[in-house]
Write a protein that holds these residues in place. Structure first.
Motif, PDB file in Angstrom:
ATOM      1  N   MET A   1      57.429  31.301  23.477  1.00  0.00           N
ATOM      2  CA  MET A   1      58.283  30.819  24.557  1.00  0.00           C
ATOM      3  C   MET A   1      59.752  31.003  24.199  1.00  0.00           C
ATOM      4  SD  MET A   1      58.601  29.592  27.552  1.00  0.00           S
ATOM      5  CE  MET A   1      56.974  28.972  27.952  1.00  0.00           C
ATOM      6  N   LYS A   2      60.125  30.821  22.894  1.00  0.00           N
ATOM      7  CA  LYS A   2      61.510  30.988  22.482  1.00  0.00           C
ATOM      8  C   LYS A   2      61.990  32.405  22.745  1.00  0.00           C
ATOM      9  CE  LYS A   2      64.588  30.455  18.513  1.00  0.00           C
ATOM     10  NZ  LYS A   2      64.689  30.083  17.109  1.00  0.00           N
ATOM     11  N   ASN A   3      61.130  33.396  22.393  1.00  0.00           N
ATOM     12  CA  ASN A   3      61.502  34.790  22.647  1.00  0.00           C
ATOM     13  C   ASN A   3      61.646  35.063  24.132  1.00  0.00           C
ATOM     14  OD1 ASN A   3      61.548  35.402  19.936  1.00  0.00           O
ATOM     15  ND2 ASN A   3      59.424  36.110  19.890  1.00  0.00           N
ATOM     16  N   ARG A   4      60.785  34.431  24.921  1.00  0.00           N
ATOM     17  CA  ARG A   4      60.865  34.641  26.360  1.00  0.00           C
ATOM     18  C   ARG A   4      62.171  34.086  26.906  1.00  0.00           C
ATOM     19  NH1 ARG A   4      54.626  32.882  27.692  1.00  0.00           N
ATOM     20  NH2 ARG A   4      53.632  34.735  26.823  1.00  0.00           N
ATOM     21  N   LYS A   5      62.589  32.911  26.431  1.00  0.00           N
ATOM     22  CA  LYS A   5      63.847  32.342  26.889  1.00  0.00           C
ATOM     23  C   LYS A   5      65.010  33.245  26.497  1.00  0.00           C
ATOM     24  CE  LYS A   5      62.478  27.472  26.874  1.00  0.00           C
ATOM     25  NZ  LYS A   5      62.747  26.131  26.315  1.00  0.00           N
ATOM     26  N   ARG A   6      64.990  33.789  25.274  1.00  0.00           N
ATOM     27  CA  ARG A   6      66.068  34.649  24.822  1.00  0.00           C
ATOM     28  C   ARG A   6      66.122  35.926  25.631  1.00  0.00           C
ATOM     29  NH1 ARG A   6      64.424  35.754  19.930  1.00  0.00           N
ATOM     30  NH2 ARG A   6      65.060  33.731  19.147  1.00  0.00           N
ATOM     31  N   ALA A   7      64.946  36.419  25.997  1.00  0.00           N
ATOM     32  CA  ALA A   7      64.891  37.684  26.736  1.00  0.00           C
ATOM     33  C   ALA A   7      65.168  37.520  28.210  1.00  0.00           C
ATOM     34  CB  ALA A   7      63.514  38.325  26.560  1.00  0.00           C
ATOM     35  N   LEU A   8      65.138  36.292  28.677  1.00  0.00           N
ATOM     36  CA  LEU A   8      65.248  36.071  30.124  1.00  0.00           C
ATOM     37  C   LEU A   8      66.550  36.629  30.669  1.00  0.00           C
ATOM     38  CD1 LEU A   8      64.246  34.743  32.736  1.00  0.00           C
ATOM     39  CD2 LEU A   8      65.553  32.724  32.091  1.00  0.00           C
ATOM     40  N   VAL A   9      66.448  37.422  31.680  1.00  0.00           N
ATOM     41  CA  VAL A   9      67.599  37.907  32.426  1.00  0.00           C
ATOM     42  C   VAL A   9      67.306  37.602  33.876  1.00  0.00           C
ATOM     43  CG1 VAL A   9      68.994  39.904  33.038  1.00  0.00           C
ATOM     44  CG2 VAL A   9      68.040  39.721  30.756  1.00  0.00           C
ATOM     45  N   LEU A  10      68.021  36.629  34.446  1.00  0.00           N
ATOM     46  CA  LEU A  10      67.687  36.133  35.768  1.00  0.00           C
ATOM     47  C   LEU A  10      67.865  37.222  36.809  1.00  0.00           C
ATOM     48  CD1 LEU A  10      69.211  32.575  35.619  1.00  0.00           C
ATOM     49  CD2 LEU A  10      66.893  33.303  35.205  1.00  0.00           C
ATOM     50  N   THR A  94      67.795  33.949  43.426  1.00  0.00           N
ATOM     51  CA  THR A  94      66.427  34.050  42.923  1.00  0.00           C
ATOM     52  C   THR A  94      66.411  35.031  41.759  1.00  0.00           C
ATOM     53  OG1 THR A  94      65.872  35.775  44.536  1.00  0.00           O
ATOM     54  CG2 THR A  94      65.384  33.517  45.150  1.00  0.00           C
ATOM     55  N   ILE A  95      65.467  34.831  40.850  1.00  0.00           N
ATOM     56  CA  ILE A  95      65.493  35.524  39.573  1.00  0.00           C
ATOM     57  C   ILE A  95      64.100  36.045  39.198  1.00  0.00           C
ATOM     58  CG2 ILE A  95      67.488  34.265  38.708  1.00  0.00           C
ATOM     59  CD1 ILE A  95      65.622  32.280  37.419  1.00  0.00           C
ATOM     60  N   TYR A  96      64.111  37.187  38.528  1.00  0.00           N
ATOM     61  CA  TYR A  96      62.838  37.841  38.191  1.00  0.00           C
ATOM     62  C   TYR A  96      63.055  38.759  36.991  1.00  0.00           C
ATOM     63  CZ  TYR A  96      58.756  40.949  38.961  1.00  0.00           C
ATOM     64  OH  TYR A  96      57.598  41.690  38.833  1.00  0.00           O
ATOM     65  N   HIS A  97      62.215  38.625  35.969  1.00  0.00           N
ATOM     66  CA  HIS A  97      62.278  39.494  34.797  1.00  0.00           C
ATOM     67  C   HIS A  97      60.858  39.716  34.284  1.00  0.00           C
ATOM     68  CE1 HIS A  97      63.995  40.290  30.469  1.00  0.00           C
ATOM     69  NE2 HIS A  97      63.208  41.264  30.919  1.00  0.00           N
ATOM     70  N   ALA A  98      60.305  40.881  34.641  1.00  0.00           N
ATOM     71  CA  ALA A  98      58.950  41.232  34.195  1.00  0.00           C
ATOM     72  C   ALA A  98      59.020  41.892  32.827  1.00  0.00           C
ATOM     73  CB  ALA A  98      58.294  42.169  35.202  1.00  0.00           C
ATOM     74  N   MET A  99      58.206  41.401  31.886  1.00  0.00           N
ATOM     75  CA  MET A  99      58.172  41.898  30.512  1.00  0.00           C
ATOM     76  C   MET A  99      56.756  42.372  30.190  1.00  0.00           C
ATOM     77  SD  MET A  99      60.491  38.844  28.853  1.00  0.00           S
ATOM     78  CE  MET A  99      60.151  37.608  30.121  1.00  0.00           C
ATOM     79  N   PRO A 100      56.409  43.619  30.522  1.00  0.00           N
ATOM     80  CA  PRO A 100      55.038  44.100  30.306  1.00  0.00           C
ATOM     81  C   PRO A 100      54.597  44.031  28.855  1.00  0.00           C
ATOM     82  CG  PRO A 100      56.265  45.604  31.720  1.00  0.00           C
ATOM     83  CD  PRO A 100      57.264  44.637  31.167  1.00  0.00           C
ATOM     84  N   ASP A 101      55.524  44.233  27.917  1.00  0.00           N
ATOM     85  CA  ASP A 101      55.156  44.193  26.501  1.00  0.00           C
ATOM     86  C   ASP A 101      54.689  42.810  26.080  1.00  0.00           C
ATOM     87  OD1 ASP A 101      57.785  43.532  27.146  1.00  0.00           O
ATOM     88  OD2 ASP A 101      58.525  43.905  25.129  1.00  0.00           O
ATOM     89  N   GLU A 102      55.177  41.771  26.761  1.00  0.00           N
ATOM     90  CA  GLU A 102      54.753  40.401  26.459  1.00  0.00           C
ATOM     91  C   GLU A 102      53.742  39.865  27.476  1.00  0.00           C
ATOM     92  OE1 GLU A 102      57.689  37.534  25.396  1.00  0.00           O
ATOM     93  OE2 GLU A 102      59.143  39.066  24.809  1.00  0.00           O
ATOM     94  N   LYS A 103      53.411  40.700  28.453  1.00  0.00           N
ATOM     95  CA  LYS A 103      52.491  40.275  29.520  1.00  0.00           C
ATOM     96  C   LYS A 103      52.958  38.965  30.153  1.00  0.00           C
ATOM     97  CE  LYS A 103      48.382  42.602  27.705  1.00  0.00           C
ATOM     98  NZ  LYS A 103      49.115  43.378  26.683  1.00  0.00           N
ATOM     99  N   PHE A 104      54.253  38.926  30.487  1.00  0.00           N
ATOM    100  CA  PHE A 104      54.854  37.712  31.027  1.00  0.00           C
ATOM    101  C   PHE A 104      55.964  38.090  32.004  1.00  0.00           C
ATOM    102  CE2 PHE A 104      58.102  34.317  30.822  1.00  0.00           C
ATOM    103  CZ  PHE A 104      57.331  33.237  31.247  1.00  0.00           C
ATOM    104  N   THR A 105      56.095  37.312  33.082  1.00  0.00           N
ATOM    105  CA  THR A 105      57.184  37.495  34.033  1.00  0.00           C
ATOM    106  C   THR A 105      57.930  36.185  34.192  1.00  0.00           C
ATOM    107  OG1 THR A 105      56.028  39.242  35.251  1.00  0.00           O
ATOM    108  CG2 THR A 105      57.814  38.096  36.398  1.00  0.00           C
ATOM    109  N   ALA A 106      59.208  36.193  33.883  1.00  0.00           N
ATOM    110  CA  ALA A 106      60.051  35.010  34.053  1.00  0.00           C
ATOM    111  C   ALA A 106      60.600  34.996  35.466  1.00  0.00           C
ATOM    112  CB  ALA A 106      61.197  35.042  33.053  1.00  0.00           C
TER     113      ALA A 106
END
Length: 208
Positions: A1-10, A94-106
């Motif tokens: 989750m920490k990496n996801r927060k750091r990577a988040l780009v709204l 509204t914000i969206y950041h898809a990260m396929p390498d982490e299989k997660f979308t913020a």
């Protein structure tokens, strides 16, 4: 989750819908002969995908901004704040950041509280109301530049490469973002776009 927060780009999920609604809206009626024209209201509308060099190219990062000035509408409990500020605003980011390498979308949504324009550039701040990365209650700053002479639109945001405070002991913190505070629009929009409607600051309303 920490990496996801750091990577988040709204960014925003509703760009296509917003563009459709804007395109379909009827043109405003011309003012009646002799009637004074309504004052121009500052606004930013649109959405787009951005290029951000500090994440893998496979990431999909989007912003949507729907903001309109509402001067002197947000009073606050301090001397001089009884009527609010000339840069008060309303709307949504509204914000969206898809990260396929982490299989997660913020994803997230934020309520606009401030907007100021200067020519083809606008700065907007908004407080996050919902997200899946724990950013609720956090104010974010976004700058938008409406491209000219065929140049791309541009966007900046208050995290990732900005708004970092290094303490004397070498530790790092992220200060709170103040209203209408955002860095210059440092990255390009690669798909979609934004429309900035500039307007001068509204005069202070008279008091009874």
């Amino acid at each position: 989750m920490k990496n996801r927060k750091r990577a988040l780009v709204l960014a925003g999920t509703a760009a296509a819908l917003a563009a459709t609604l804007i395109a379909a809206a009827p043109a405003p009626a011309a003012p009646a002969s002799g009637a004074p024209a309504a004052p121009k209201v500052a606004a930013v509308h649109g959405g787009g995908t951005i290029r951000y060099p500090y994440v893998p190219a496979s990431h999909d990062i989007r912003f949507t901004v729907d903001a309109e000035a509402a001067p002197w509408s947000r009073p606050f409990p301090a001397q001089g704040g009884e009527q609010g500020m000339p840069v008060d605003a309303r709307g949504k980011v509204t914000i969206y950041h898809a990260m396929p390498d982490e299989k997660f979308t913020a994803v997230g949504e934020a309520e606009v509280d401030c907007l100021v324009t200067g020519g083809r550039t606008a700065t907007v701040t908004a407080v996050v109301t919902s997200s899946n990365v724990g950013w609720e209650g956090k104010r974010i700053g976004i700058s938008v530049q409406d491209g000219e002479r065929g140049g791309p639109d541009r966007v900046g945001f208050s995290w990732g490469i900005a708004n970092v405070d290094v303490r004397p002991d070498g530790s790092v913190s992220e200060p709170r973002v103040g209203t209408c505070m955002a860095p210059a629009p440092f990255t390009e929009v690669t798909k979609g776009g934004f429309k900035v409607t500039p307007a001068p600051l509204s005069p202070r309303p008279s008091t009874p």
